[in-house]
Design an enzyme around this catalytic site. Structure first.
Site, PDB file in Angstrom:
ATOM      1  N   LYS A   1       0.857  -1.179   0.000  1.00 49.57           N
ATOM      2  CA  LYS A   1       0.000   0.000   0.000  1.00 49.57           C
ATOM      3  C   LYS A   1       0.892   1.227   0.000  1.00 49.57           C
ATOM      4  CE  LYS A   1      -3.614   2.354   2.563  1.00 49.57           C
ATOM      5  NZ  LYS A   1      -4.509   2.276   3.721  1.00 49.57           N
TER       6      LYS A   1
ATOM      7  N   ARG B   1     -10.372  10.416   1.965  1.00 49.65           N
ATOM      8  CA  ARG B   1     -10.233  11.109   3.254  1.00 49.65           C
ATOM      9  C   ARG B   1     -11.406  12.041   3.480  1.00 49.65           C
ATOM     10  NH1 ARG B   1      -3.642  11.161   3.400  1.00 49.65           N
ATOM     11  NH2 ARG B   1      -3.526   8.899   3.132  1.00 49.65           N
TER      12      ARG B   1
ATOM     13  N   ARG C   1       1.262   9.691   5.636  1.00 53.22           N
ATOM     14  CA  ARG C   1       1.486   8.359   6.207  1.00 53.22           C
ATOM     15  C   ARG C   1       2.788   7.752   5.693  1.00 53.22           C
ATOM     16  NH1 ARG C   1      -3.589   7.938   8.165  1.00 53.22           N
ATOM     17  NH2 ARG C   1      -5.398   8.093   6.797  1.00 53.22           N
TER      18      ARG C   1
ATOM     19  N   GLU D   1       7.402  -6.911   1.501  1.00 55.94           N
ATOM     20  CA  GLU D   1       6.171  -6.862   2.311  1.00 55.94           C
ATOM     21  C   GLU D   1       5.220  -8.006   1.930  1.00 55.94           C
ATOM     22  OE1 GLU D   1       5.075  -4.710   4.672  1.00 55.94           O
ATOM     23  OE2 GLU D   1       6.534  -3.087   4.606  1.00 55.94           O
TER      24      GLU D   1
ATOM     25  N   LYS E   1      -2.194  -1.539  -3.859  1.00 53.08           N
ATOM     26  CA  LYS E   1      -3.047  -0.360  -3.806  1.00 53.08           C
ATOM     27  C   LYS E   1      -2.218   0.901  -3.858  1.00 53.08           C
ATOM     28  CE  LYS E   1      -5.973   1.797  -0.420  1.00 53.08           C
ATOM     29  NZ  LYS E   1      -6.567   1.697   0.878  1.00 53.08           N
TER      30      LYS E   1
ATOM     31  N   SER F   1     -10.089   5.770  -4.416  1.00 53.40           N
ATOM     32  CA  SER F   1     -11.009   6.898  -4.572  1.00 53.40           C
ATOM     33  C   SER F   1     -10.561   7.899  -5.635  1.00 53.40           C
ATOM     34  CB  SER F   1     -11.157   7.604  -3.221  1.00 53.40           C
ATOM     35  OG  SER F   1      -9.896   8.031  -2.718  1.00 53.40           O
TER      36      SER F   1
ATOM     37  N   TYR G   1     -15.051   1.315  -6.751  1.00 48.74           N
ATOM     38  CA  TYR G   1     -16.309   2.026  -6.501  1.00 48.74           C
ATOM     39  C   TYR G   1     -17.256   1.898  -7.690  1.00 48.74           C
ATOM     40  CZ  TYR G   1     -13.531   3.704  -2.645  1.00 48.74           C
ATOM     41  OH  TYR G   1     -12.741   3.743  -1.527  1.00 48.74           O
TER      42      TYR G   1
HETATM   43  C1  PBG Z   1      -6.894   3.216   5.536  1.00 49.67           C
HETATM   44  C2  PBG Z   1      -7.392   3.184   4.147  1.00 49.67           C
HETATM   45  C3  PBG Z   1      -7.275   4.195   3.188  1.00 49.67           C
HETATM   46  C4  PBG Z   1      -7.899   3.728   2.040  1.00 49.67           C
HETATM   47  C5  PBG Z   1      -8.396   2.468   2.327  1.00 49.67           C
HETATM   48  N1  PBG Z   1      -8.047   2.140   3.627  1.00 49.67           N
HETATM   49  C6  PBG Z   1      -6.770   5.564   3.273  1.00 49.67           C
HETATM   50  C7  PBG Z   1      -5.409   5.938   3.633  1.00 49.67           C
HETATM   51  O1  PBG Z   1      -4.485   5.148   3.726  1.00 49.67           O
HETATM   52  O2  PBG Z   1      -5.289   7.128   3.832  1.00 49.67           O
HETATM   53  C8  PBG Z   1      -8.014   4.489   0.749  1.00 49.67           C
HETATM   54  C9  PBG Z   1      -9.038   3.987  -0.189  1.00 49.67           C
HETATM   55  C10 PBG Z   1      -9.368   4.907  -1.287  1.00 49.67           C
HETATM   56  O3  PBG Z   1      -8.711   5.944  -1.498  1.00 49.67           O
HETATM   57  O4  PBG Z   1     -10.321   4.591  -1.995  1.00 49.67           O
HETATM   58  N2  PBG Z   1      -7.873   2.729   6.414  1.00 49.67           N
END
Ligand code: PBG
Length: 310
Positions: free
Chosen positions: A181, A191, A202, A218, A233, A259, A298
């Site tokens: 990720k 967010r 992060r 990982e 991701k 997203s 989505y």
């Molecule tokens: C963390 C999480 C995130 C997403 C899924 N799980 C956000 C992040 O790491 O800030 C992002 C998913 C998306 O952007 O559709 N719980």
């Protein structure tokens, strides 16, 4: 002839729908930066899950948006927390007709917005977070999740969760590990969707977009720790990572069209600059072609509908 020789096919069963459930609302609330996507009230989430069953997709991944947050993310582990209540409602509705999946991460529940708890110097405390993830996964499985999805990128999270689940007699609960990720700008609209309180970024726990080797490490670690599926991701800017993960992994590989990827297609389509249906289906097909066996998107319900009526 094109159908006969096509090397990749997209099917509704490849798809998983991410869905947001917000505490304290009575009607679906639109998410501005994700046109067409809403926060569901607790009373509306079962209907959304039923729509997923009817569309023939494989799963729903639930995210909770609580009304109150605190430093430890207490709402994540409490059975009365919004996500655990939503899991209960959804599982009661769909039984085993749909995979019920839970985001196992603290960021929606902490007032500082990080995926873990903080130490006295304000840094994410990896090992203290693992204990909470273990409790969270147990609470989610008891609430009805078939699958828990640790997305916080803490080191050792898969082992901690597997051990905890097994110890609680929850051997059948599946772990979908977010193995690679990335610290991505494409999470922006998410967010907003979870009303994140994060300041900063992060980058101390998510992967550097410049790198692939550490993602494969990982991946290996997560599989060794007991991950049943692994995820990459975001998807579209990381198709090389998806392909490398698919080559290497001895478990199925999923990819998350996040997203911002959804928002780009939705926004351009709303302007009439791009064909929403064609662009969405092409992007999903490309993610499969790269090697993903499952795609979180989505577009899942819409894509299933398009696939049913080509
Ligand atoms: C963390 C999480 C995130 C997403 C899924 N799980 C956000 C992040 O790491 O800030 C992002 C998913 C998306 O952007 O559709 N719980």
């Amino acid at each position: 002839m094109r159908g006969l020789v096509a090397q990749t096919r997209l099917h509704p069963q490849d798809l998983i729908l991410p869905a947001f459930v917000a505490e304290g609302i009575t009607q679906a609330r639109p998410i501005t930066s994700m046109p067409g996507v809403v926060q569901h009230p607790l009373d509306g989430v079962a209907a959304q899950a039923r729509a997923a069953v009817d569309a023939g997709i494989s799963g729903i991944m639930l995210f909770g948006v609580p009304t109150t947050k605190d430093a430890r993310g207490t709402g994540a582990t409490s059975p009365s927390g919004i996500l655990n209540q939503a899991l209960e409602r959804v599982r009661a509705e769909v039984g085993d007709d749909l995979l019920v999946m839970a985001d196992t991460c603290l960021d929606e529940f902490t007032d500082h917005g990080h995926c873990g708890v903080l130490d006295s110097r304000g840094r994410v405390d990896n090992d203290a977070t693992l204990e909470i993830y273990a409790d969270m996964a147990i609470a989610q499985a008891r609430a009805g999740a078939h699958v828990v999805g640790p997305s916080g990128m803490m080191d050792g999270q898969v082992a901690a969760i597997r051990t905890a689940l097994d110890g609680a007699g929850l051997q059948e609960t599946v772990i979908l590990a977010y193995a690679a990720k990335y610290a991505s700008a494409f999470y922006g609209p998410f967010r907003e969707a979870v009303q994140s309180s994060l300041q900063g970024d992060r980058r101390t726990y998510q992967q550097d977009p410049a790198n692939i080797t550490e993602s494969l490490r990982e991946l290996d670690l997560d599989i060794a720790q007991g991950a049943d599926l692994v995820m990459v991701k975001p998807a579209m800017s990381y198709l090389d990572v998806v392909a490398a993960a698919a080559q290497r992994a001895t478990v199925p590989v999923a990819a998350y069209q996040v997203s911002g990827e959804y928002a780009m297609i939705a926004a351009a389509a709303a302007q009439g600059w791009i064909d929403r249906r064609a662009a969405a289906l092409e992007s999903l097909l490309s993610i499969k072609r790269a090697g993903a066996q499952a795609v979180l998107t989505y577009f899942a319900l819409e894509a299933a509908e398009w696939l049913a009526h080509p």
